[in-house]
Structure formats: structure tokens, C-alpha cells
Motif scaffolding. Structure first.
Motif, PDB file in Angstrom:
ATOM      1  N   PHE A 288       0.831  -1.195   0.000  1.00  0.00           N
ATOM      2  CA  PHE A 288       0.000   0.000   0.000  1.00  0.00           C
ATOM      3  C   PHE A 288       0.871   1.253   0.000  1.00  0.00           C
ATOM      4  CE2 PHE A 288      -2.680  -3.070   2.479  1.00  0.00           C
ATOM      5  CZ  PHE A 288      -3.583  -3.315   1.444  1.00  0.00           C
ATOM      6  N   PRO A 289       0.644   2.179  -0.928  1.00  0.00           N
ATOM      7  CA  PRO A 289       1.429   3.418  -0.938  1.00  0.00           C
ATOM      8  C   PRO A 289       1.049   4.314   0.233  1.00  0.00           C
ATOM      9  CG  PRO A 289      -0.297   3.496  -2.605  1.00  0.00           C
ATOM     10  CD  PRO A 289      -0.314   2.105  -2.042  1.00  0.00           C
ATOM     11  N   PRO A 290       1.943   5.178   0.671  1.00  0.00           N
ATOM     12  CA  PRO A 290       1.684   6.027   1.849  1.00  0.00           C
ATOM     13  C   PRO A 290       0.479   6.941   1.691  1.00  0.00           C
ATOM     14  CG  PRO A 290       4.022   6.006   1.313  1.00  0.00           C
ATOM     15  CD  PRO A 290       3.334   5.312   0.187  1.00  0.00           C
ATOM     16  N   GLU A 291       0.129   7.330   0.462  1.00  0.00           N
ATOM     17  CA  GLU A 291      -1.031   8.190   0.302  1.00  0.00           C
ATOM     18  C   GLU A 291      -2.338   7.434   0.537  1.00  0.00           C
ATOM     19  OE1 GLU A 291       0.304   7.021  -3.937  1.00  0.00           O
ATOM     20  OE2 GLU A 291       1.211   7.520  -1.999  1.00  0.00           O
ATOM     21  N   VAL A 292      -2.291   6.104   0.466  1.00  0.00           N
ATOM     22  CA  VAL A 292      -3.475   5.290   0.745  1.00  0.00           C
ATOM     23  C   VAL A 292      -3.463   4.795   2.189  1.00  0.00           C
ATOM     24  CG1 VAL A 292      -4.728   3.172   0.131  1.00  0.00           C
ATOM     25  CG2 VAL A 292      -3.709   4.588  -1.662  1.00  0.00           C
ATOM     26  N   VAL A 293      -2.308   4.356   2.639  1.00  0.00           N
ATOM     27  CA  VAL A 293      -2.136   3.900   4.019  1.00  0.00           C
ATOM     28  C   VAL A 293      -1.021   4.721   4.660  1.00  0.00           C
ATOM     29  CG1 VAL A 293      -1.617   1.941   5.520  1.00  0.00           C
ATOM     30  CG2 VAL A 293      -2.942   1.584   3.445  1.00  0.00           C
ATOM     31  N   PRO A 294      -1.361   5.884   5.220  1.00  0.00           N
ATOM     32  CA  PRO A 294      -0.354   6.702   5.897  1.00  0.00           C
ATOM     33  C   PRO A 294       0.239   5.996   7.112  1.00  0.00           C
ATOM     34  CG  PRO A 294      -2.364   7.961   5.458  1.00  0.00           C
ATOM     35  CD  PRO A 294      -2.684   6.511   5.197  1.00  0.00           C
ATOM     36  N   ALA A 295       1.287   6.572   7.657  1.00  0.00           N
ATOM     37  CA  ALA A 295       2.003   5.946   8.769  1.00  0.00           C
ATOM     38  C   ALA A 295       1.120   5.697   9.977  1.00  0.00           C
ATOM     39  CB  ALA A 295       3.198   6.815   9.165  1.00  0.00           C
ATOM     40  N   ASN A 296       0.102   6.531  10.174  1.00  0.00           N
ATOM     41  CA  ASN A 296      -0.762   6.367  11.353  1.00  0.00           C
ATOM     42  C   ASN A 296      -2.002   5.543  11.071  1.00  0.00           C
ATOM     43  OD1 ASN A 296      -2.098   8.230   9.753  1.00  0.00           O
ATOM     44  ND2 ASN A 296      -2.626   9.603  11.442  1.00  0.00           N
ATOM     45  N   SER A 297      -2.089   4.922   9.898  1.00  0.00           N
ATOM     46  CA  SER A 297      -3.217   4.047   9.588  1.00  0.00           C
ATOM     47  C   SER A 297      -3.065   2.708  10.297  1.00  0.00           C
ATOM     48  CB  SER A 297      -3.317   3.815   8.079  1.00  0.00           C
ATOM     49  OG  SER A 297      -3.750   4.979   7.414  1.00  0.00           O
TER      50      SER A 297
END
Length: 383
Positions: free
Chosen positions: A150-159
Motif C-alpha cells: 500500500f502506498p503512503p497516500e493510501v495507508v499513511p504511517a498512522n493508519s
């Protein structure tokens, strides 16, 4: 009071996992059924369970602070064994994509493949690209055959990717729908053919926790209670997820809520749909008990655990609820799975007794349980 999206577990020294054969436990109420204790876990705390068409049972153990030698396991001969092997289960911060970091859910899809949902966030410390992923294992060969990062724009670090369901009729190879219990909450959609993913309902009220939600579990208000600190509300958003029998609706619910919602899967699956267009298809289905995971069957019924009453329930298509089982050992029913053997499987893991909720004291008393009970239906298979 400060908002919280999930919990942080404390480290514990734990014994090796052991399992026992099925035993019966009586459920209270004349209409409630009996459930079997299929497995007892004396080591790390499990969260997920799934069952293949041939009856193979898989479980997972997220890395929340317990000693977790493997985060995905198959039950073989009454014991959990690292699956598909020990090496891929080895936590390795230097190779996030090549190893399971902290798995929250395992689900067998309608094609009888095992999918592993890796949060990529041991100890809820946040994730980096390569950690959060969806991994498919061919159960005929026990080999990994697909890996979607998952790319960070879809799953950010706090997801915190929590649970997943599949409709293999959509697109070239099917689509996956995932609840995100962290960050802005919402639903993640994955095109299994291309690996492309996108977010929907991020920050929508239906996916957010009820900020004034105060459940009562084991006779006391359930709150985050740090040692020496002020209690705060436990606020976790979109968590439980299930597909309707015809695949037209996706059911979902925040953990910190007594509301059930659904949304059009056509809208979710359209990568060009606007957030407003997707949100316009959300339906508030009214009251439901406080539940963690959700599950559905091929007769259009929903299942969940009532965390405040140590029970399992079923919701009929007309919106009525029935208690299926109740018992003092059904403490915090987490993930559920409807299997081909026409049983409902469920994990009971005592999550509410973790130290963050008791001023730093871990009150869990092993074993954790995997239970099942017969139902007159099979799993939803959209293939």
C-alpha cells in the motif's frame, strides 16, 4: 478528553501456545446454542481466524507487546505452526516487504486462497512503505503468490488496516475491501489485478468513533486508564466489515459505537467516484451491540460479538437481532469466520483486560479461546 484511535499493549512474558480438543460450554437463555472450544491459546493473544474449504484453520497473533514468534499460524495436529513458514514470519525492519511485521487479520477468499493483512505497525509505532500489505498464499502449494504493497497516500504511517473481505467478480481478478481503524479511519479498496488501491469514507461520520461512547464491560466503564494519568474515552473507528450475500453492500462499524452502517460496493469499487458520491450511498442501519469484528452468511445475515454481554449475535435481513451464544469465557469476541462446515468460528481474546485499560496492570488470564457453533448457512462466496 483526548481522542484515541487504538491501544498500545505492554510486553509480557508468555508460555508456549497449547491447544485442547473441543469441549462444550452452555450458553445462557433457552434459545441460545452451545458452542465448542476448539482451541486454547496459552501464549500470544490472537485476533483473527479463518477456515478454508477443506477445513484448514488459520489464526494470527499481532505484535502488540506479547512474545510473538510467528504472527500467522495454521493449526496442525492441535498446535499452531508458523505459516507459510517461519522465515516470512520473522519481524525484520530491514526488509519490511519481505516479512510479516504484525498481522491483524487472515481471511480465506472465495477462491480458497489465504490472504494475510499486515498492518506493518508492530506496537502501533507507525508504518513505512513495505510494511502495510496484502499477501496471498496458495493453499495448494503453501506458497506466497501475490503481494500488494500500500502506498503512503493510501495507508499513511498512522493508519491501521484491520480486516478485509473479497468480491472476486469485480474487475479482472476481483477487489478487496479493508477497514482502517487508524488515522482518518475509512475503507481501503484494492484492485487485485493491478494492485492499485484507494481510500474511501476517510473521516466520514459513519467510520468515526462516537466520541461520547462509554461501554460497560465486566461491570466497569471501559476506558483507557494510564498509570498515574486521567482516564480517557476509548475511541476506535471503522473496524468490523462484512459483505452482503449478493455483494451489493458493504457493512461496517466503528468499534467505539453501537451503530451499523452499509455502503454501496459499486460506489466503493469505482476509482473515479468522488468522496461525495460514495458518501451519498451510506445507510445508517440503526442500533447494533458493541462489536469488534463482523461476518455474514449466504442467507443475508450478519454476525458479531456483544462485547458488553459476553455473547454472539445474529442480525436477520429485517434488522432483528438474536443472541446465539453467551458465556463468561466469551470475553471480547474479536474476529469471526463463517466456514464451509456451516459453523461460525470466533476468537475470544480478553482485549479489554490489557494493561492500558487498567493503570498498567495486565489482567488477562489465559487461555484465550477459539470457539465455534453450528449455523444453518455457509460463507458468502462472490466468485
Amino acid at each position: 478528553m483526548k481522542r484515541r484511535t487504538f491501544l498500545t499493549a505492554t510486553t509480557a512474558s508468555l508460555a508456549a501456545t497449547q491447544l485442547a480438543g473441543p469441549t462444550s460450554a452452555s450458553a445462557s437463555g433457552s434459545t441460545a446454542k452451545k458452542y465448542e472450544v476448539v482451541a486454547r491459546f496459552w501464549g500470544a493473544m490472537p485476533t483473527g481466524v479463518t477456515v478454508s474449504r477443506r477445513g484448514r484453520v488459520f489464526v494470527n497473533f499481532p505484535r502488540w507487546g506479547d512474545d510473538v514468534p510467528f504472527t500467522v499460524a495454521e493449526l496442525r495436529g492441535g498446535k499452531p505452526v508458523a505459516y507459510p513458514d517461519a522465515e516470512v514470519n520473522r519481524e525484520d525492519a530491514s526488509d519490511l516487504a519481505g516479512h510479516f511485521q504484525s498481522v491483524q487479520s487472515v481471511v480465506v477468499d472465495p477462491a480458497d486462497r489465504l490472504w494475510v493483512l499486515d498492518t506493518g505497525s508492530p506496537l502501533f509505532a507507525g508504518s513505512s512503505y513495505g510494511g502495510p500489505k496484502l499477501v496471498a498464499v496458495d493453499l495448494r502449494t503453501d506458497r506466497i503468490v501475490r503481494k500488494i504493497l500500500f502506498p503512503p497516500e493510501v495507508v499513511p504511517a498512522n493508519s491501521y488496516p484491520n480486516d478485509v473481505r473479497f468480491d472476486l467478480r469485480r474487475g479482472a481478478e476481483g477487489m478487496a475491501f479493508i477497514t482502517d481503524s487508524g488515522g482518518s479511519n475509512g475503507v481501503i479498496v484494492v484492485d487485485l489485478a493491478t494492485g492499485r488501491s484507494w481510500r474511501r469514507l476517510a473521516g466520514h461520520p459513519s467510520a468515526l468513533p462516537d466520541e461520547q461512547f462509554l461501554p460497560v464491560i465486566e461491570g466497569e466503564p471501559f476506558m483507557v486508564r494510564p498509570a498515574g494519568g486521567e482516564p480517557t474515552y476509548y475511541e476506535t473507528g471503522s473496524d468490523g466489515i462484512a459483505l452482503s450475500a449478493d455483494g451489493t453492500r458493504l457493512y461496517f462499524c466503528p468499534l467505539s459505537s453501537r451503530r451499523l452502517h452499509s455502503v454501496s460496493t459499486d460506489a466503493l469499487a469505482d476509482p473515479d467516484a468522488t468522496d461525495a458520491e460514495v458518501a451519498a450511498t451510506v445507510e445508517d442501519l440503526g442500533f447494533k451491540p458493541m462489536a469488534d469484528g463482523l461476518e455474514s452468511d449466504d442467507k443475508g445475515r450478519l454476525y458479531g460479538g456483544d462485547l458488553e454481554h459476553n455473547s454472539l449475535w445474529r442480525r436477520s435481513p429485517n434488522g432483528t437481532y438474536r443472541t446465539l451464544a453467551q458465556g463468561s469465557d466469551l470475553l471480547w469476541v474479536d474476529t469471526l469466520s463463517v466456514a464451509s462446515d456451516r459453523h461460525l468460528y470466533a476468537i475470544a481474546n480478553q482485549l479489554n483486560r490489557l494493561s492500558p485499560f487498567h493503570e498498567g496492570k495486565d489482567l488477562r488470564r489465559k487461555p484465550y479461546l477459539l470457539v465455534r457453533l453450528p449455523i444453518d448457512a455457509g460463507p458468502v462466496r462472490l466468485v
